[in-house]
Design a protein around this motif. Structure first.
Motif, mmCIF file in Angstrom:
data_model
loop_
_atom_site.group_PDB
_atom_site.id
_atom_site.type_symbol
_atom_site.label_atom_id
_atom_site.label_comp_id
_atom_site.label_asym_id
_atom_site.label_seq_id
_atom_site.Cartn_x
_atom_site.Cartn_y
_atom_site.Cartn_z
ATOM 1 N N GLY A 222 -120.517 43.486 2.491
ATOM 2 C CA GLY A 222 -119.875 43.297 3.790
ATOM 3 C C GLY A 222 -120.857 42.792 4.836
ATOM 4 O O GLY A 222 -122.065 43.049 4.760
ATOM 5 N N ASP A 223 -120.336 42.079 5.808
ATOM 6 C CA ASP A 223 -121.197 41.450 6.820
ATOM 7 C C ASP A 223 -121.977 42.474 7.637
ATOM 8 O O ASP A 223 -123.133 42.245 8.000
ATOM 9 C CB ASP A 223 -120.353 40.584 7.763
ATOM 10 N N GLU A 224 -121.349 43.603 7.935
ATOM 11 C CA GLU A 224 -122.038 44.602 8.778
ATOM 12 C C GLU A 224 -123.290 45.139 8.082
ATOM 13 O O GLU A 224 -124.360 45.227 8.685
ATOM 14 C CB GLU A 224 -121.089 45.751 9.109
ATOM 15 N N ARG A 225 -123.152 45.491 6.808
ATOM 16 C CA ARG A 225 -124.317 45.991 6.048
ATOM 17 C C ARG A 225 -125.368 44.892 5.917
ATOM 18 O O ARG A 225 -126.569 45.149 6.031
ATOM 19 C CB ARG A 225 -123.862 46.468 4.659
ATOM 20 N N TRP A 226 -124.921 43.679 5.692
ATOM 21 C CA TRP A 226 -125.861 42.561 5.506
ATOM 22 C C TRP A 226 -126.643 42.307 6.789
ATOM 23 O O TRP A 226 -127.881 42.202 6.753
ATOM 24 C CB TRP A 226 -125.081 41.323 5.090
ATOM 25 N N THR A 227 -125.966 42.181 7.898
ATOM 26 C CA THR A 227 -126.652 41.829 9.148
ATOM 27 C C THR A 227 -127.492 42.976 9.700
ATOM 28 O O THR A 227 -128.459 42.752 10.420
ATOM 29 C CB THR A 227 -125.633 41.376 10.217
ATOM 30 N N SER A 228 -127.133 44.211 9.352
ATOM 31 C CA SER A 228 -127.932 45.346 9.813
ATOM 32 C C SER A 228 -129.146 45.601 8.932
ATOM 33 O O SER A 228 -130.039 46.361 9.293
ATOM 34 C CB SER A 228 -127.077 46.622 9.854
ATOM 35 N N ARG B 270 -123.397 39.562 -0.574
ATOM 36 C CA ARG B 270 -122.939 39.727 0.809
ATOM 37 C C ARG B 270 -121.454 40.053 0.848
ATOM 38 O O ARG B 270 -121.019 40.909 1.645
ATOM 39 C CB ARG B 270 -123.236 38.461 1.613
#
Length: 541
Positions: free
Chosen positions: A499-505, A495
């Motif tokens: 990055g958080d954006e790639r993870w949450t998307s 993660r």
């Protein structure tokens, strides 16, 4: 998923996937009737054979070992050959593989300089409705001469080279274990494999005949000659229904399950009018070895990186496949080189290409007739080796010096079990499952092109170590607590990297749950793609 009234004209059939404007070209009433007929005639036998796999597994779990079948000894010792191989399949020294749903990749593979191209509805393609129907459209357009397109991202135009300058096409349908959830026949999902096979044959056999080629297939995941007999009956029935000569459709069968390795002669015999060869499906073979012998403490494998083709059971199975095929006039195809070019690191790139070269030299020296690569840039590397063969194939090499029995086919690889190996399983397995749930089946990870077999090895390897409480090289036992500690740590690092954006998307939470559940399950489940497919279909609603 929206129900489609378009299927109402075919009694007993429901199309549950959305029918977009282009999809009507594939899902014609005549084509649906054709594949529904296959399902009605052969669907029950498919389910019975899958049940036989489960019965056989109970015996393996109780300590019985796979062996050659006494009741088919006459076939193994008999003097018979397969039907002659079609002209455009006689030279398969370099084969490239890739997913069928990506139009640009299909064109690039056909133009890659490889002798043949296996386009994939199976392990290199996540079976979303759009991917499966889109793949059929790509192949219909290929044989209609209209596959060319312009990439909207950069305006670049792509089209295939003329016949004779491009690779011979071979299509891999899904295995017997996979359903097509978007097509119900008489209230039951139909076989994914029969859907893929039937649609391709129905729509393209006439155009294929005009080109002088034929409907060629790679058949995956079989476990017995009875499963091959079923495919042969499907082929024969389909050919007769279309009014084309029996033997027009030809296949290569992947020997990628441990039980099938003991029935290679019988599999060739059952499909002798339709088959041209066997292939060493090495990654799935490792997965099958772990799965089928998973509860036996005598067959615990070391880290995946130490289970290599030149040793132990993998070497034995490769040599036996060559000997068996050449005795019957069939091709013995080598396995996948999963390496892909390493951009921006010349030393790493050289090392990757050197590994491919060494692997292909081993295969050619052993007597394989051709080999697989996963990337167009590796075609030249494989051709450097197999292009030196004095003939287009090595059918004349009989390998009578090879003597492989049950002991050799089951010999486990020696090596260490390490924390590093566990970490790799977690890291690669979860990332592949996440990509698959997002609709991608061929996934570049750590300079390798991975497909579903990678995730299967990863989760079954940890399952086996957990089941036996295996010792790592540092003395620690593999426990659920240790596994989850490593999994959590690897996911935190991943993660941070992504990055958080790639993870949450993405679909990482679902992927982690599938990997964790299957690695820690009481029983080693057959395929991770079965529960994952349910999520894939749910996500389409």
């Amino acid at each position: 998923m929206s129900q489609a009234a378009k299927s109402a004209s075919v009694e007993g059939v429901r199309i549950l996937g959305e029918i977009k404007p282009e999809y009507e070209r594939v899902l014609t009433p005549e084509a649906i009737e054709f594949v529904a007929d296959l399902e009605r005639k052969f669907g029950e036998r498919r389910l019975e054979l899958l049940a036989k796999r489960a019965e056989r597994q109970k015996k393996f779990d109780a300590g019985e070992l796979p062996d050659f079948l006494p009741e088919t000894k006459e076939i193994r010792e008999g003097d018979w050959k397969i039907a002659p191989i079609p002209e455009d399949l006689l030279d398969r020294r370099v084969e490239i593989t890739g997913p069928v749903d990506n139009r640009k990749m299909v064109i690039n593979a056909l133009n890659s300089g490889a002798n043949s191209y296996m386009t994939d509805f199976e392990d290199a393609a996540a079976p979303t409705w759009d991917n499966m129907i889109g793949g059929q459209l790509n192949l219909m357009d290929l044989w209609a001469g209209t596959i060319g397109f312009t990439d909207p991202a950069n305006g670049k135009t792509y089209d295939v080279k003329p016949l004779g300058e491009r690779a011979t096409l071979i299509v891999r349908p899904r295995g017997w274990h996979l359903d097509e959830a978007h097509v119900e026949v008489d209230g039951r999902p139909m076989s994914g494999g029969m859907f893929d096979f039937g649609m391709y044959l129905f729509h393209n056999h006439a155009n294929l005949k005009k080109t002088g080629s034929g409907p060629y297939f790679y058949l995956p995941k079989m476990e017995s000659h009875l499963e091959a007999r079923l495919w042969n009956d499907v082929f024969t029935h389909a050919e007769k229904a279309l009014g084309i000569p029996v033997g027009t459709a030809r296949c290569t069968i992947l020997i990628e399950t441990l039980p099938a390795a003991f029935e290679m002669d019988e599999i060739l015999y059952e499909m002798r009018d339709h088959i041209v060869g066997l292939n060493c499906g090495r990654w799935d073979y490792i997965f099958s070895y772990i799965k089928r012998l998973g509860k036996n403490p005598n067959y615990i494998l070391p880290d995946r990186s130490q289970v290599v083709m030149g040793d132990a059971f993998l070497n034995a199975y490769s040599l036996l496949l060559i000997k068996t095929c050449h005795k019957r006039g069939a091709f013995a195809m080598g396995g996948m080189a999963a390496q892909i070019p390493v951009k921006g690191d010349e030393e790493a790139n050289k090392a990757a290409f050197a590994k491919v070269l060494a692997d292909k030299e081993r295969e050619a020296n052993n007597g394989h007739d051709g080999t697989w690569v996963a990337h167009p840039d590796l075609v030249a590397v494989a051709a450097e080796v197999f292009g030196k063969l004095p003939e287009k194939n090595q059918l004349a090499r009989q390998r009578q010096d090879v003597h492989v029995g049950q002991k050799e086919l089951l010999e486990p690889h020696k090596g260490e079990r390490t924390e590093s190996g566990m970490r790799e399983c977690c890291r690669v397995g979860v990332q592949y499952i996440e990509a698959w749930l997002s609709g991608r089946g061929a996934v570049p990870l750590y300079n390798l092109m991975e497909d579903a077999a990678t995730a299967e090895i990863s989760r079954t390897q940890i399952w086996q170590w957990l089941y036996h409480g295996a010792d790592l090289s540092d003395g620690r036992k593999v426990t659920p607590e240790l596994f989850r500690e490593i999994l959590d740590d690897e996911m935190k690092q991943l993660r941070d990297t992504l990055g958080d954006e790639r993870w949450t998307s993405g679909r990482f939470d679902e992927a982690i749950k599938i990997f964790d559940d299957m690695a820690t399950a009481e029983e080693c489940e057959e395929f991770l793609t079965l529960p994952a497919y349910k999520l894939l279909v749910e996500n389409e609603k």
